[in-house]
Enzyme design. Structure first.
Site, mmCIF file in Angstrom:
data_model
loop_
_atom_site.group_PDB
_atom_site.id
_atom_site.type_symbol
_atom_site.label_atom_id
_atom_site.label_comp_id
_atom_site.label_asym_id
_atom_site.label_seq_id
_atom_site.Cartn_x
_atom_site.Cartn_y
_atom_site.Cartn_z
ATOM 1 N N GLY C 11 0.837 -1.202 0.000
ATOM 2 C CA GLY C 11 0.000 0.000 0.000
ATOM 3 C C GLY C 11 0.867 1.244 0.000
ATOM 4 N N ARG C 72 0.716 -5.320 -6.312
ATOM 5 C CA ARG C 72 0.885 -6.641 -5.740
ATOM 6 C C ARG C 72 1.515 -7.517 -6.813
ATOM 7 N NH1 ARG C 72 -2.522 -9.034 -2.038
ATOM 8 N NH2 ARG C 72 -2.548 -10.815 -3.449
ATOM 9 N N ASP C 103 5.437 -5.030 5.910
ATOM 10 C CA ASP C 103 6.041 -6.328 6.221
ATOM 11 C C ASP C 103 5.959 -7.318 5.056
ATOM 12 O OD1 ASP C 103 3.366 -6.729 6.445
ATOM 13 O OD2 ASP C 103 3.422 -7.708 8.407
ATOM 14 N N SER C 105 6.189 -6.604 1.926
ATOM 15 C CA SER C 105 7.260 -6.222 1.010
ATOM 16 C C SER C 105 8.616 -6.671 1.547
ATOM 17 C CB SER C 105 7.275 -4.703 0.836
ATOM 18 O OG SER C 105 5.976 -4.224 0.593
ATOM 19 N N THR C 125 4.409 2.625 5.724
ATOM 20 C CA THR C 125 3.007 2.206 5.833
ATOM 21 C C THR C 125 2.318 3.127 6.820
ATOM 22 O OG1 THR C 125 1.535 0.566 6.831
ATOM 23 C CG2 THR C 125 3.829 0.420 7.431
ATOM 24 N N ILE C 126 1.055 3.416 6.574
ATOM 25 C CA ILE C 126 0.332 4.289 7.504
ATOM 26 C C ILE C 126 -0.087 3.539 8.757
ATOM 27 C CG2 ILE C 126 -0.583 5.745 5.637
ATOM 28 C CD1 ILE C 126 -3.350 4.391 6.278
ATOM 29 N N ASP C 127 0.083 2.210 8.767
ATOM 30 C CA ASP C 127 -0.438 1.413 9.879
ATOM 31 C C ASP C 127 0.479 1.401 11.104
ATOM 32 O OD1 ASP C 127 -2.581 0.695 8.186
ATOM 33 O OD2 ASP C 127 -1.393 -0.917 7.320
ATOM 34 N N ASP C 129 2.530 -0.701 11.963
ATOM 35 C CA ASP C 129 2.529 -2.030 12.574
ATOM 36 C C ASP C 129 3.802 -2.819 12.272
ATOM 37 O OD1 ASP C 129 2.027 -2.225 9.886
ATOM 38 O OD2 ASP C 129 0.461 -3.753 10.066
ATOM 39 N N ARG C 171 -5.144 -1.990 9.440
ATOM 40 C CA ARG C 171 -5.095 -3.452 9.266
ATOM 41 C C ARG C 171 -5.394 -4.132 10.608
ATOM 42 N NH1 ARG C 171 -0.364 -5.903 5.963
ATOM 43 N NH2 ARG C 171 0.768 -5.167 7.781
ATOM 44 N N ARG C 243 -24.317 7.378 13.702
ATOM 45 C CA ARG C 243 -23.931 7.719 12.330
ATOM 46 C C ARG C 243 -22.561 7.125 12.107
ATOM 47 N NH1 ARG C 243 -28.250 11.011 10.077
ATOM 48 N NH2 ARG C 243 -29.602 10.784 11.885
ATOM 49 N N GLN C 251 -7.029 8.382 3.954
ATOM 50 C CA GLN C 251 -5.956 8.337 4.960
ATOM 51 C C GLN C 251 -4.589 8.006 4.375
ATOM 52 O OE1 GLN C 251 -7.673 6.103 8.670
ATOM 53 N NE2 GLN C 251 -8.995 5.665 6.930
#
Lengths: 319, 319, 319, 319
Positions: C11, C72, C103, C105, C125-127, C129, C171, C243, C251
Site C-alpha cells: 500500500g 501486488r 512487512d 514487502s 506504511t500508515i499502519d 505495525d 489493518r 452515524r 488516509q
C-alpha cells in the site's frame, strides 16, 4: 492534594489548550478540584482565577492559542511578586500549580518552588529550545504550518525562477528552521548554532545555478539575522536578488497537529500524576518515547543540541 | 485554426495550471494541436515552445504555480519585440494564442492583436483587479489562504490581548483585503479605494477597547502603505503597540480552491471555443455566473468598483 | 557498490516519494547510479526500470503516493519469481536494492537476501505495525488526516447531538485508531489489541449521556469490525442510533507531514549509507530518536506493543 | 421591531455560525435585541431561547457546525405545533424570526408566515439545491472539503493504477458532485439530473484504459445510488474492480471557506435589514453577485437547473 491550579505563560503555542484540558480532566478524574489562572503570572497576582470543570474544557482540544490567555508579568519577577503569588495561591487553597510555557515561565515556577510551593512545568513552545525533553508542545504543529507555507512559496519560486529567503521563528535556536529545511527539501538552512559564511552561501547558490537549478529556497532561523539583512548582504556580496517572506506569528497559531495534541494530553495527565506522587519542582519531559521528569532548571541550564547529521542532510539532498 | 499556443505571464496565481490543462485538452478534443511557451513572452521570443499533449497536462490541475513558468520581458515591450514574437508564432505555425495573466500581460496580447494576430486572454491574478470579469483565477484561493493565516493569528492575538496588523496583497486594489476582512471578522480594513484617516482608526481602536475588546485585527491592503509604516504611525499617534504580519508570496501559492479550479477549467475551454468561433482580441470573463467575453482593453481601461456595502459590513459586524 | 535500485511496494503511504528522493540523491551524492523500478516487484520482474537522476526526483518531496507506483505481485511470491527478480537486477547491473514498504514487502526483500542479494528495507506504511521502528513513514500524516476529518465530524456531531462511529485504517493493529482517539478527545476507542465488550461500551455511552454529554465519538480500528457491524450491534443491544463514517483511502494520501518528510529523508539517506557500510538484509528503523538498523525479519516476527497508558488516557480525558 | 430571534434547522452546514453572528451583530447595531433558539424548531417549542449578545457571538465566525445546534422536530410539523411555536415567540416578545436552513426548514418558516408571523429565511445547506439563490451557505466549503479528499484519493489511485468511486453528498441534487468532478479533473460524474447508462460508463472506462489512462475517478452523487451498488454493478457488467470511498458527514464540517464566511455575513445582515424594511415571508438570495429576496416557497417550488455545459466539460477535459 485537593486542589491544583494551571496557567499558561510566555508565548502561546498550539496544544496549550489540549494541555489545560488534560490537566483539568485528569485532576478531576482523580478527585481534585482545578482552578485556571488567566493571563499567566499576571493573572495569578491579580487573583484572576476561574474554576475549571469537565465541561469548561470541553471542545477546546483542537483550538489554537490558550483559553486561559497569557501575558508577560514584570511584577512577578520582583521578589515581592513571588510572595504575593504564593499568598494568592493560598487564598485559593491551591496545593499545587502546573505551569505550561517555556524556560522564562519555568524560572518563575522555580522561584515558587524555592519558596516551598509545589509546582510542575509542562514545556509549551514552538521553539523546541527546552532541554530535558525531545519535543515541546507546539513544535510539531509549527513545523507543519511553516512547511505548508514553504510549499506554497515553492510554487511561486519555481514558476518565476526565483531565490527565496524564508525567515522562520525559533528565538535563539535553529530547531524549527532545520526541521522545515529538511522537510521542504530546501537548498540551504541558516541556524544560530552553526557559524555562517556569506561567501560559502554565495558559492553554493552559484554552483546550484550552474547545475541547472532555476530556483532556490533558503530557510533562515530568526536567531541568525533578519531576512531583510540577509537579502541585502546577498545582493551586496553576490548580486543575488532574493524575495523574502517572514512567516511570523502565523507559526504560533492553528489547531495542534495529532502529535502535539497527543503530547499535550499525555504531558498534562502526567504532570498531575507526578504531583500526586510527590514530585516537586519538576518539568514533564518526553524522552525516547517515554514520559519522564527532570528538575525545572534543566530546562535552561542544559543546552539541547541541534542534530548535525540533519544539517549535513540538507546539503546532500539538495544537490 | 489548426494549432494554438498558450502561455502564462505576470505574477503566477493558483489555477493557472488548471487553465493550461483546460486550454490544451479542449483544443485537442476539438482537433487542434497545442504548443506551450515557457516563461511568458520572454520564452516566446526565445522560441522556448513545447508541444502540450493530453498526458503532459495530466496531474497538474491541483498544482500551484504554473508548469509553463512565467517571467517579465522587457524585450517584448519594445516595438521590435512584438514583431519578433509574431515571427516566432509563425515559425511554430500557430494560428491563435491564449495568454493567461493580468492586465500587463493583456496589454502585450493586445499589441499582438493590433498586428493582426488572433489572441485570447484569460484573467489570472490573485488581485481580482481586472474589469470585465467578476472573478479572476486565483483570487478565491488567495482569499482562503489569507483567511487561514488570519485565523491562526487570531489564536495568538486573543491569547495575548494584542493588536495585529496583517498586510495582504492586492497591488493597488483592495479586493483581497476586503474579502479577507469580512471573512475573518476583522475589526478594521484599510484599502486604497477608500481614503484613510489615522485619527478615525485610533478612535475606533480606542472605542473597541472601551467596549471590552481585548484584541483587534486590522487587515491592510499593500496598496495603502506597508504594515511597518502603519504600525509606526499608530504608535506615534495613538500609542498603540501593534504586531505586524506580512503574508507575502504565500498568498500566490497552493492548490487552487474548488471555485478557482472550476473557473480556470471553464475559462480555458471557453477561450478555445471563442477563438474557434472567430472572436479575436478578447478576454474571457465570468459575469453573473456566465462565461462572457469583452475586448481586451476593458481589462485596464475600466475600473472595477469595490463593494462599499461590504466596507460598511466590516464596521457593523465587528461591534 | 556502483549502482543501486529502489522500489515501492504494498500500500502506498505519504512520504514514499520523499524516501525515493532521499535514496536517489544521497546515492548520487556518494557517487552511485540509481535505477527506480516501477510497480514494485511486478515491475522488477517486467524489467520496468528507469534511471533516477537528481532532477527526476526534484519537486516530489511533498507529493503523496509514489512516483514509482506500487502493485501486488503474485508472480514474485513463487520460487521462480525470486530467481527471475535477481536475474533482472543483474541485467541492470544493480549491486543493492532498497525496498520501501510494509512487512509483506520485506518478506519479499528477505527472500532476495537469502539468495545472496544485498537488500535494505525502509518501513513505509500508515499502519505503523512494523516492529523495529518507533514510527513508519506515513503514520504521522495519516494521523493528521484522520484527525482533521474527525474534527469536521465533531462539528456535525455536536450540532446534532449525535453519536458517531469513525472507522479508521490500521489493518490488524490499533496504532492509528489510538493516536487519533487521544488527539481528537474521542469518547471511546476500539482496537484489535484490546478485547471489546459491547455491554461495557453501552454502559459507557449511557453514563456519558447521564453526565450531560450530548454527543459522543467512537474511533474504531478496522481490525476490530466494520463500522456498519458496530452500528447495528449498538442498535440491537443498547438502542443507540449511530452515524458512521469510514475514512477509507483518504488516509493514505496527501502531502507528507513535516515529521514524515523528515523521517523519510533521513531513512532514505541512512539506507544508502548502511548498504555502503556493508550491512545486508536489514531494515532501517527510527528508535529513540536515532536511526538504527535491525534484521528484516524483525519487522514481522516481533510484535510492536500498543501503548496501554494511552488507552487509559482516552478513558480519563473524556469524562 | 424591537427583538428578533434566530435559529438553525435541518442539516448543519459550514457558515451557519457566521450567519448567526451577522444576524446578531447587525441587529444589535440597529438597536434590536436578539434571542437564539437552540435545536431549531424543537428548541423553539421547548422555549429553549438564550439572549445573543455582541460577545456571545464573538470568536464563532470560523467555527463549523452551529452554536445553536439543530434538530428535527416532528411536533412542529403538526398544526398545533405552528400555533405553539407562535405562542412561544410571543412569550419571548419576538417580532421577527430568522431561520437558517434548507427547504424543509423554510416550509416550517412559511407556515409561521401564513399565521401572520414575520419570518426571513437564509439558505444554509451544503447541497445548494435551493432555487432563488446561486449559492447556499456551506456549498463552497463542502466543495473544497470534498475536493481535498479526492486529491488525496488521486495519490493512491495513481500509485496503484486503480479505479475509484467517490460518493459525495447532495441529497437528490448533483451540484456538489458536478463541482467536485470538474474541480478535481475526474474522469466521470454521475448525477441524479442526468440519466445514467451503465454500458456507456463501462465503454468510457474501457476506452480510457485503451488510451493509456492507468487510473480513473468516478464522482457519484448520493442521489443516484450508493457507491457500493455502483461498484457491484460495474463488476457485474464490465468486470471492473473499483475501490469505493463514501465521504460522508465530513463534508458538512470544517471552518467555512472565505466565500461562505462572506456569503453568510452578507446574508445575515441583509435578512435583518429586509425585515426592518418590512419584507415578510422571504428568503435572502445571492443572485448575480447581488443580495436579493424572493418569497420562501420559491425555495421548494422552483427547481434549480444543473449546469449542463459543466457536464460536457467533465467529458472534454478528461480525455
Amino acid at each position: 492534594m485537593k486542589r491544583i491550579a494551571v496557567l499558561t505563560s510566555g508565548g502561546d503555542s498550539p496544544g496549550m489548550n489540549a494541555a489545560i484540558r488534560a490537566v483539568t480532566r485528569s485532576a478531576i478524574y482523580r478527585g481534585l478540584d482545578v482552578i485556571g489562572f488567566r493571563r499567566g503570572y499576571e493573572g495569578l497576582l491579580d487573583g484572576d482565577g476561574v474554576p475549571l470543570t469537565k465541561s469548561s474544557v470541553g471542545g477546546i482540544i483542537h483550538r489554537g492559542g490558550t483559553m486561559l490567555r497569557t501575558a508577560r508579568s514584570d511584577r512577578f519577577r520582583r521578589p515581592e511578586g513571588i510572595n504575593e503569588a504564593i499568598s494568592r495561591l493560598r487564598e485559593y487553597d491551591i496545593d499545587g500549580l502546573v505551569v505550561v510555557g517555556g524556560d522564562g515561565s519555568f524560572r518563575g515556577a522555580w522561584a515558587l518552588h524555592e519558596q516551598g510551593f509545589p509546582v510542575a512545568g509542562i514545556p509549551g513552545t514552538i521553539d523546541n529550545d527546552i532541554a530535558g525533553t525531545d519535543s515541546t508542545i507546539g513544535f510539531d504543529t509549527a513545523c507543519n504550518t511553516a512547511l505548508q507555507s514553504v510549499e506554497k512559496l515553492r510554487d511561486t519560486a519555481s514558476s518565476h525562477d526565483r531565490l527565496f529567503i524564508v525567515e522562520v521563528m525559533g528565538r535563539s535556536a535553529g530547531f524549527l528552521a532545520l526541521e522545515v529545511a529538511v522537510a521542504s527539501g530546501a537548498e540551504c538552512v541558516l541556524v544560530p548554532e552553526v557559524p555562517f559564511h556569506l561567501e560559502h552561501l554565495c558559492e553554493k547558490l552559484h554552483y546550484a545555478k550552474q547545475r541547472g537549478k532555476t530556483h532556490s529556497m533558503i530557510i533562515l532561523a530568526e536567531g541568525v539575522m533578519s531576512a531583510n539583512q540577509l537579502a541585502s548582504r546577498l545582493k551586496d556580496t553576490g548580486g543575488y536578488e532574493a524575495r523574502i517572506t517572514v512567516l511570523g506569528h502565523v507559526q504560533r497559531g492553528g489547531s495542534p497537529s495529532s502529535f502535539d495534541a497527543v503530547l499535550a494530553s499525555r504531558m498534562g495527565a502526567s504532570a498531575v500524576e507526578m504531583l500526586l506522587e510527590g514530585q516537586r519542582g519538576f518539568m514533564v519531559g518526553y524522552v525516547n518515547q517515554q514520559l519522564t521528569s527532570c528538575p525545572l532548571p534543566t530546562a535552561w541550564e542544559s543546552k539541547k543540541p541541534l542534530n548535525h547529521e540533519m544539517m549535513a542532510l540538507v546539503e546532500a539532498l539538495s544537490i
